[in-house]
Enzyme design. Structure first.
Site, PDB file in Angstrom:
ATOM      1  N   TYR A  44      46.901 -30.559  11.706  1.00 11.81           N
ATOM      2  CA  TYR A  44      48.004 -29.710  11.238  1.00 11.81           C
ATOM      3  C   TYR A  44      48.229 -28.543  12.210  1.00 11.81           C
ATOM      4  O   TYR A  44      49.368 -28.259  12.611  1.00 11.81           O
ATOM      5  CB  TYR A  44      47.671 -29.199   9.833  1.00 11.81           C
ATOM      6  CG  TYR A  44      48.795 -28.467   9.142  1.00 11.81           C
ATOM      7  CD1 TYR A  44      49.810 -29.171   8.503  1.00 11.81           C
ATOM      8  CD2 TYR A  44      48.837 -27.085   9.121  1.00 11.81           C
ATOM      9  CE1 TYR A  44      50.841 -28.512   7.856  1.00 11.81           C
ATOM     10  CE2 TYR A  44      49.867 -26.404   8.485  1.00 11.81           C
ATOM     11  CZ  TYR A  44      50.868 -27.109   7.856  1.00 11.81           C
ATOM     12  OH  TYR A  44      51.894 -26.445   7.221  1.00 11.81           O
ATOM     13  N   SER A 100      53.946 -22.506  10.986  1.00 10.22           N
ATOM     14  CA  SER A 100      52.970 -22.207   9.928  1.00 10.22           C
ATOM     15  C   SER A 100      52.098 -21.055  10.407  1.00 10.22           C
ATOM     16  O   SER A 100      52.093 -20.711  11.591  1.00 10.22           O
ATOM     17  CB  SER A 100      52.114 -23.458   9.709  1.00 10.22           C
ATOM     18  OG  SER A 100      50.926 -23.172   9.028  1.00 10.22           O
TER      19      SER A 100
HETATM   20  P1  NDP Z   1      56.476 -30.120   0.328  1.00  9.75           P
HETATM   21  O1  NDP Z   1      55.424 -31.176   0.261  1.00  9.75           O
HETATM   22  O2  NDP Z   1      57.041 -29.567  -0.913  1.00  9.75           O
HETATM   23  O3  NDP Z   1      57.683 -30.595   1.244  1.00  9.75           O
HETATM   24  C1  NDP Z   1      57.537 -31.442   2.336  1.00  9.75           C
HETATM   25  C2  NDP Z   1      58.847 -32.157   2.511  1.00  9.75           C
HETATM   26  O4  NDP Z   1      58.802 -32.980   3.666  1.00  9.75           O
HETATM   27  C3  NDP Z   1      59.136 -33.042   1.322  1.00  9.75           C
HETATM   28  O5  NDP Z   1      60.415 -32.707   0.842  1.00  9.75           O
HETATM   29  C4  NDP Z   1      59.081 -34.457   1.875  1.00  9.75           C
HETATM   30  O6  NDP Z   1      60.090 -35.236   1.280  1.00  9.75           O
HETATM   31  C5  NDP Z   1      59.377 -34.231   3.359  1.00  9.75           C
HETATM   32  N1  NDP Z   1      58.744 -35.251   4.187  1.00  9.75           N
HETATM   33  C6  NDP Z   1      57.428 -35.421   4.426  1.00  9.75           C
HETATM   34  N2  NDP Z   1      57.225 -36.462   5.234  1.00  9.75           N
HETATM   35  C7  NDP Z   1      58.459 -36.966   5.521  1.00  9.75           C
HETATM   36  C8  NDP Z   1      58.915 -38.056   6.301  1.00  9.75           C
HETATM   37  N3  NDP Z   1      58.056 -38.826   6.986  1.00  9.75           N
HETATM   38  N4  NDP Z   1      60.238 -38.295   6.356  1.00  9.75           N
HETATM   39  C9  NDP Z   1      61.113 -37.523   5.666  1.00  9.75           C
HETATM   40  N5  NDP Z   1      60.742 -36.450   4.926  1.00  9.75           N
HETATM   41  C10 NDP Z   1      59.431 -36.204   4.847  1.00  9.75           C
HETATM   42  O7  NDP Z   1      55.826 -28.980   1.205  1.00  9.75           O
HETATM   43  P2  NDP Z   1      56.351 -27.577   1.754  1.00  9.75           P
HETATM   44  O8  NDP Z   1      57.680 -27.254   1.226  1.00  9.75           O
HETATM   45  O9  NDP Z   1      55.242 -26.649   1.570  1.00  9.75           O
HETATM   46  O10 NDP Z   1      56.432 -27.893   3.308  1.00  9.75           O
HETATM   47  C11 NDP Z   1      57.618 -27.840   4.060  1.00  9.75           C
HETATM   48  C12 NDP Z   1      57.285 -27.460   5.487  1.00  9.75           C
HETATM   49  O11 NDP Z   1      56.745 -26.140   5.507  1.00  9.75           O
HETATM   50  C13 NDP Z   1      56.232 -28.353   6.146  1.00  9.75           C
HETATM   51  O12 NDP Z   1      56.559 -28.528   7.509  1.00  9.75           O
HETATM   52  C14 NDP Z   1      54.967 -27.532   6.014  1.00  9.75           C
HETATM   53  O13 NDP Z   1      54.025 -27.857   6.986  1.00  9.75           O
HETATM   54  C15 NDP Z   1      55.538 -26.144   6.206  1.00  9.75           C
HETATM   55  N6  NDP Z   1      54.697 -25.050   5.722  1.00  9.75           N
HETATM   56  C16 NDP Z   1      54.348 -24.930   4.408  1.00  9.75           C
HETATM   57  C17 NDP Z   1      53.610 -23.831   4.004  1.00  9.75           C
HETATM   58  C18 NDP Z   1      53.245 -23.595   2.581  1.00  9.75           C
HETATM   59  O14 NDP Z   1      52.453 -22.671   2.312  1.00  9.75           O
HETATM   60  N7  NDP Z   1      53.758 -24.326   1.635  1.00  9.75           N
HETATM   61  C19 NDP Z   1      53.157 -22.811   4.956  1.00  9.75           C
HETATM   62  C20 NDP Z   1      53.586 -23.052   6.291  1.00  9.75           C
HETATM   63  C21 NDP Z   1      54.332 -24.118   6.654  1.00  9.75           C
HETATM   64  P3  NDP Z   1      59.797 -36.733   0.733  1.00  9.75           P
HETATM   65  O15 NDP Z   1      58.540 -36.645  -0.067  1.00  9.75           O
HETATM   66  O16 NDP Z   1      61.007 -37.079  -0.024  1.00  9.75           O
HETATM   67  O17 NDP Z   1      59.670 -37.574   1.965  1.00  9.75           O
END
Ligand code: NDP
Length: 254
Positions: free
Chosen positions: A157, A144
């Site tokens: 985070y 990130s």
């Molecule tokens: P979303 O909330 O859209 O996606 C997060 C995903 O993680 C979901 O698909 C969720 O699936 C899955 N997830 C969360 N917890 C669990 C768990 N315990 N077990 C299995 N799956 C899990 O967010 P983003 O797409 O934004 O985030 C994706 C990644 O990118 C993260 O690591 C985030 O920190 C990182 N990120 C995002 C940024 C942004 O601006 N959006 C910037 C920088 C990094 P489900 O709900 O089905 O469990």
């Protein structure tokens, strides 16, 4: 030589059922790989599977919470059982709790660290023997801008995402001899469910990101497809241990 051909390869993407994970999965699938997405929300996964299959990709879903080591082991075993191998792992599952450091409970701290960092460690550990069997592999860990910067609402985070970069470097050195490349991607501000919540909770965030980002906009999950394809493919075979910003210039702008 085709540097961008992933036909016959199998990629596991945690949190691949939406947001950045699905963007990366689409990039990797566009080169011909089979995708196994992992997550907890099955309805979201069904939509993601339809998207991937609509592109002509073979795709499967494994339900589970990747904060548990046993789930990560079952995920890799299931991918191998369904599709015969695992070549690529994207450690993307993530979450955030936004509050000042003094207000975090013990459970909240562990929830963020377990979801963002420990899950990536366990899934990488589980994927290692599968990749050894294929003679190599690619691991892509999602960091990130908080791997680089601090923010008053992001202590847990930022700790988890700083950890992702250092874990990536350590694993890259450990597994280079096994022809496994381990890299991190540092997305800028991307429009997903996670940041919809951030925009509700952090005053002025939407506009300040637009102002500070040289490209003048928020990223989209599709902006993550290209880096996913590159780091999963032969084109990146001499790239390991890096942390690559994909951020419209956010990290190099004052
Ligand atoms: P979303 O909330 O859209 O996606 C997060 C995903 O993680 C979901 O698909 C969720 O699936 C899955 N997830 C969360 N917890 C669990 C768990 N315990 N077990 C299995 N799956 C899990 O967010 P983003 O797409 O934004 O985030 C994706 C990644 O990118 C993260 O690591 C985030 O920190 C990182 N990120 C995002 C940024 C942004 O601006 N959006 C910037 C920088 C990094 P489900 O709900 O089905 O469990």
């Amino acid at each position: 030589m085709n540097l961008f051909d992933l036909k016959g390869k199998v990629a596991v993407v945690t949190g691949g059922n939406g947001g950045i994970g699905l963007g990366m999965a689409r990039g990797i699938a566009s080169l011909g790989a089979t995708i196994v997405i992992a997550g907890r929300n099955e309805a979201k996964a069904e939509e993601a599977l339809a998207t991937l299959r609509g592109m002509g990709a073979q795709a499967g879903f494994v339900a589970g919470d990747v904060t548990h080591k046993a789930t990560c082991e079952a995920l890799i075993a299931s991918a191998e059982k369904q599709f015969g191998r695992v070549d690529i792992l994207v450690n993307n599952a993530g979450t955030s709790i936004r509050k000042p450091p003094q207000d975090f409970s013990e459970a909240e701290w562990h929830h963020v660290l377990d979801t963002n960092l420990t899950s990536a460690f366990f899934c990488s550990q589980a994927a290692y023997p599968a990749m050894l069997r294929q003679g190599g592999g690619k691991m892509i860990n999602i960091g990130s801008m908080m791997s680089l910067f601090g923010a008053p609402f992001a202590t847990a985070y930022a700790a988890s995402k700083g950890g992702i970069v250092q874990m990536t470097r350590a694993m890259a050195t450990a597994w280079a001899k096994d022809n496994i490349q381990v890299n991190a991607v540092l997305p800028g501000w991307i429009d997903t469910d996670l940041t919809k919540r951030a925009r509700e909770q952090v005053d002025g965030l939407h506009a300040s990101v637009e102002t500070r980002t040289p490209q003048g906009r928020w990223g989209t999950p599709d902006d993550m497809a290209g880096i996913g394809a590159f780091l999963a493919s032969k084109a990146s075979d001499f790239v390991t241990g890096t942390a690559i910003p994909v951020d419209g210039g956010f990290s190099i702008s004052m």
